[in-house]
Scaffold this motif. Sequence first.
Motif, short mmCIF file in Angstrom:
data_model
loop_
_atom_site.label_atom_id
_atom_site.label_comp_id
_atom_site.label_asym_id
_atom_site.label_seq_id
_atom_site.Cartn_x
_atom_site.Cartn_y
_atom_site.Cartn_z
N LEU A 1 13.23 -8.26 -6.53
CA LEU A 1 12.78 -6.93 -6.10
C LEU A 1 13.81 -5.86 -6.45
O LEU A 1 13.46 -4.74 -6.81
CB LEU A 1 12.46 -6.94 -4.60
CG LEU A 1 11.12 -7.62 -4.29
CD1 LEU A 1 10.93 -7.76 -2.79
CD2 LEU A 1 9.94 -6.83 -4.89
N HIS B 1 7.51 -10.52 1.43
CA HIS B 1 7.50 -9.25 2.17
C HIS B 1 7.20 -9.46 3.65
O HIS B 1 7.70 -8.74 4.50
CB HIS B 1 6.39 -8.32 1.63
CG HIS B 1 6.63 -7.81 0.25
ND1 HIS B 1 7.81 -7.26 -0.14
CD2 HIS B 1 5.82 -7.75 -0.83
CE1 HIS B 1 7.72 -6.89 -1.41
NE2 HIS B 1 6.54 -7.19 -1.86
N GLU C 1 3.19 -2.60 -3.11
CA GLU C 1 4.18 -2.86 -2.07
C GLU C 1 5.48 -3.40 -2.65
O GLU C 1 6.56 -3.15 -2.12
CB GLU C 1 3.59 -3.83 -1.03
CG GLU C 1 2.50 -3.16 -0.18
CD GLU C 1 1.72 -4.12 0.71
OE1 GLU C 1 0.94 -3.61 1.54
OE2 GLU C 1 1.87 -5.35 0.55
N SER C 2 5.38 -4.13 -3.75
CA SER C 2 6.60 -4.63 -4.39
C SER C 2 7.46 -3.46 -4.87
O SER C 2 8.68 -3.57 -4.93
CB SER C 2 6.26 -5.55 -5.56
OG SER C 2 5.65 -6.73 -5.07
N TRP C 3 6.82 -2.36 -5.23
CA TRP C 3 7.58 -1.16 -5.62
C TRP C 3 7.84 -0.25 -4.41
O TRP C 3 8.24 0.90 -4.58
CB TRP C 3 6.84 -0.40 -6.73
CG TRP C 3 7.00 -1.02 -8.08
CD1 TRP C 3 8.16 -1.42 -8.67
CD2 TRP C 3 5.95 -1.31 -9.04
NE1 TRP C 3 7.91 -1.95 -9.91
CE2 TRP C 3 6.56 -1.89 -10.17
CE3 TRP C 3 4.57 -1.14 -9.04
CZ2 TRP C 3 5.85 -2.29 -11.30
CZ3 TRP C 3 3.85 -1.54 -10.15
CH2 TRP C 3 4.48 -2.11 -11.26
N LEU D 1 1.91 -12.59 -7.17
CA LEU D 1 2.04 -11.55 -6.15
C LEU D 1 1.82 -12.10 -4.75
O LEU D 1 2.36 -11.57 -3.78
CB LEU D 1 1.12 -10.38 -6.47
CG LEU D 1 1.76 -9.50 -7.55
CD1 LEU D 1 0.72 -8.63 -8.23
CD2 LEU D 1 2.85 -8.63 -6.94
N LEU E 1 1.29 -5.46 -5.52
CA LEU E 1 2.13 -4.90 -6.57
C LEU E 1 2.70 -3.55 -6.12
O LEU E 1 3.90 -3.29 -6.25
CB LEU E 1 1.32 -4.74 -7.86
CG LEU E 1 2.06 -4.26 -9.10
CD1 LEU E 1 3.20 -5.19 -9.49
CD2 LEU E 1 1.09 -4.10 -10.28
#
Lengths: 457, 457
Positions: free
Chosen positions: A372, A428, B177-179, A421, B175
Amino acid sequence: MASEETKITLRESELPQRWYNINPDLPAPLAPPLHPKTGKPLAPGDLAPLFPMALIMQEVSMEPYIEIPDEVMRIYRLWRPTPLYRAHRLEKHLGTPARIYYKNESFSPPGSHKPNTAVAQAYYNKQEGVKRIATETGAGQWGSALAFACCLMGLECTVYMVRASYEQKPYRRMLMESWGAACYPSPSDLTNAGRTIRAKDPDSPGSLGIAISEAVEDAATHDDTKYSLGSVLNHVLLHQTIVGLEAKEQLRLAGEEPDIIVGCVGGGSNFSGLAFPFVKDKLKGKQVDIIACEPEACPTLTRGLYRYDYGDTAQLAPVVKMYTLGHTFVPEPIHAGGLRYHGDAPQLCLLVNKGVIEARAYHQLATFEAALTFARAEGFLPAPETAHCVRAAVDEALKCKQTGQEKCILIAYSGHGFFDLAAYDKYHTGQLEDYEYPQEKIEAALKELPQVTDPTA
Amino acid sequence: MASEETKITLRESELPQRWYNINPDLPAPLAPPLHPKTGKPLAPGDLAPLFPMALIMQEVSMEPYIEIPDEVMRIYRLWRPTPLYRAHRLEKHLGTPARIYYKNESFSPPGSHKPNTAVAQAYYNKQEGVKRIATETGAGQWGSALAFACCLMGLECTVYMVRASYEQKPYRRMLMESWGAACYPSPSDLTNAGRTIRAKDPDSPGSLGIAISEAVEDAATHDDTKYSLGSVLNHVLLHQTIVGLEAKEQLRLAGEEPDIIVGCVGGGSNFSGLAFPFVKDKLKGKQVDIIACEPEACPTLTRGLYRYDYGDTAQLAPVVKMYTLGHTFVPEPIHAGGLRYHGDAPQLCLLVNKGVIEARAYHQLATFEAALTFARAEGFLPAPETAHCVRAAVDEALKCKQTGQEKCILIAYSGHGFFDLAAYDKYHTGQLEDYEYPQEKIEAALKELPQVTDPTA
């Protein structure tokens, strides 16, 4: 020039014309592969039911370079040469004086380095009149690469996919089907190997070792069908060296020489593909740290035994000398990434054993954290496999920050994380855990090893 | 040279330094955008609660070219210039004398052309001290592009995602949320617009029009927050012209001039980005067929009314003259792709209305069929949106096969289909159907149009 640019690119006309074969440069003789039934050294003909002769000859070749066929080159050009990135933004984020480069293999149609060998293997099979290729796949990277390659070469493709992944990661299966491949969850009822395991354990989540057994049996029992392996074997490592050969030329254009090279290891082909052309220089005296990164959940190189073992669970594949966790290894479902084969490529294992290559194991939470960090700096989301060496690169860059050393770090950026993902989502939301592989399991594996004599011991 | 190569590539140093603005070249005056409450022509200040002033000025700019800021260029270099592919393998498969090129925008970190404007918009917002950007997204392409751009620019990002997609396509949400973005299903309970719709219809699957209303309200009611639109507006089309400017230079290097240009249209930015630099030449007399491809399930350009309409469902966005299906349009859940906005970019609509650009609508089964033909020849799996213009290109290439004409066809290859594999799976398993948009709905939409005067009518 290059230090201003983000990507160091080569033209199609600058594509390497040959693969690099490490066999003649190895620092010690490789222990010969043995027949799984007789325990005797394998003759090339023993592999003929599984592989086309051209690949068998590459397996044992002592030629330092092997020409890439034109038809393979034409397909490579769909995504090759791949760009070598300078990670300007990651360096700045970390505040490191290190210069970080990543060789980005994620732009191939299936999204990883895997088609470098899939296309070559499909080509040689087609040349020898094969109609169908059977293979196994774990998370689906290899299966989708072979599906892609067979589709473009006009071959049929059958993929045995580890059942846990088949159920949890349907997108890779759908991708294979989009390229016209047939994909089955393994263990399946299509082979003796699969049926035997399902009789004992109907809920078996499968493993790479089991899926290999199924694909090998499928190929061995059908005349028009051969088997294909996505890693471990020398011809696979060989085809992947196009990655390192390109990277070497790109670093030369940038006026750089790497101090540290990192790559993740499942069976070893991604790592070896980038590293071997640099290993060649190291064996001639050049100073470079070459670090193979694996998961703590499958610590083959760091904690496995360096011994002869079967390549698959059903003991159909050749017996090879490698670091191994035992051929009955089944990965923990808690582990989110790929990199879950019980062994590793014999060439890579020999180089680790001789100290030319260093091996390190990483816990998965630390790898997702690094992934990340990378994604939020560079934009690209790494595959969980790739995340292992991203972790190593970040650690090395932070060491440089402390020491002030301006090292040049090269990352094998093997694939994107678009199909992973759900694993990122688990990270997360706190659903991933680290897993320490128990020592008892390694000791138990010792007892299952085949009773063969090691001529190099 | 180029005809032998698969990809025509530019160096980073050859990246266009300016975007192309079509406003001064339009063949007739553009009908002015009107205020949604007063119906009076919009003053730049009216948009100030929603957009930073630099973007508002680009919206109405009559400068033919606008300089790309350095910081935007630095992020563009992560994936730009993108390669222009010659579809050698597709041509051969179709047996066509046509030469087919595709401008491949799928290599950006989020996988589409969308970040070309997302990065620029994030930049101008940051320059003016904005802390957070709110936006809507349908299938998730735009939301993930803005999430990526905000992450790299150091801004917060809130995305209202059409609920049907939020539930069916969790990977795009992951995706984003990954950013680091926050993503909510729309209609949500976070805005008046969302709450009003949910009170009437708790199971509303949402629509782009509804999600726009929510994002606009979020921005208008928070001082540190602005709104961002991923298509339709002139500044968005402007930023996307980097695609066409690169392609033009790449075709020049190949010694080609396009006879046919095809692109898919949702709001119009992908299509306009590739086509507008060529429209400029066409307006000066050059012969080229420029074809906008849309779904039969949302036939805005082919069957919509060319009239003033609201940009969103809650009537908060400006009223613009465009082809429209009515601002209360809700797409059929049966339709698998994106391209589901009720209107289109006013500049594009004007050019369609004047006959400079031709519009065609396609049924989805035919687009998936063409997408698989493409994927099995070229290897790359197109997004279902992209599949619409792939269908058009295949049809035109097959016409050339009949007539023997050696036309040069240019495709706006806007994105990959990795997040749309469930739609491909539905296609494979016969679960997709074609849908004919009913004429009654278009007639009903006529009655909902705002009562405003068109100064250009």
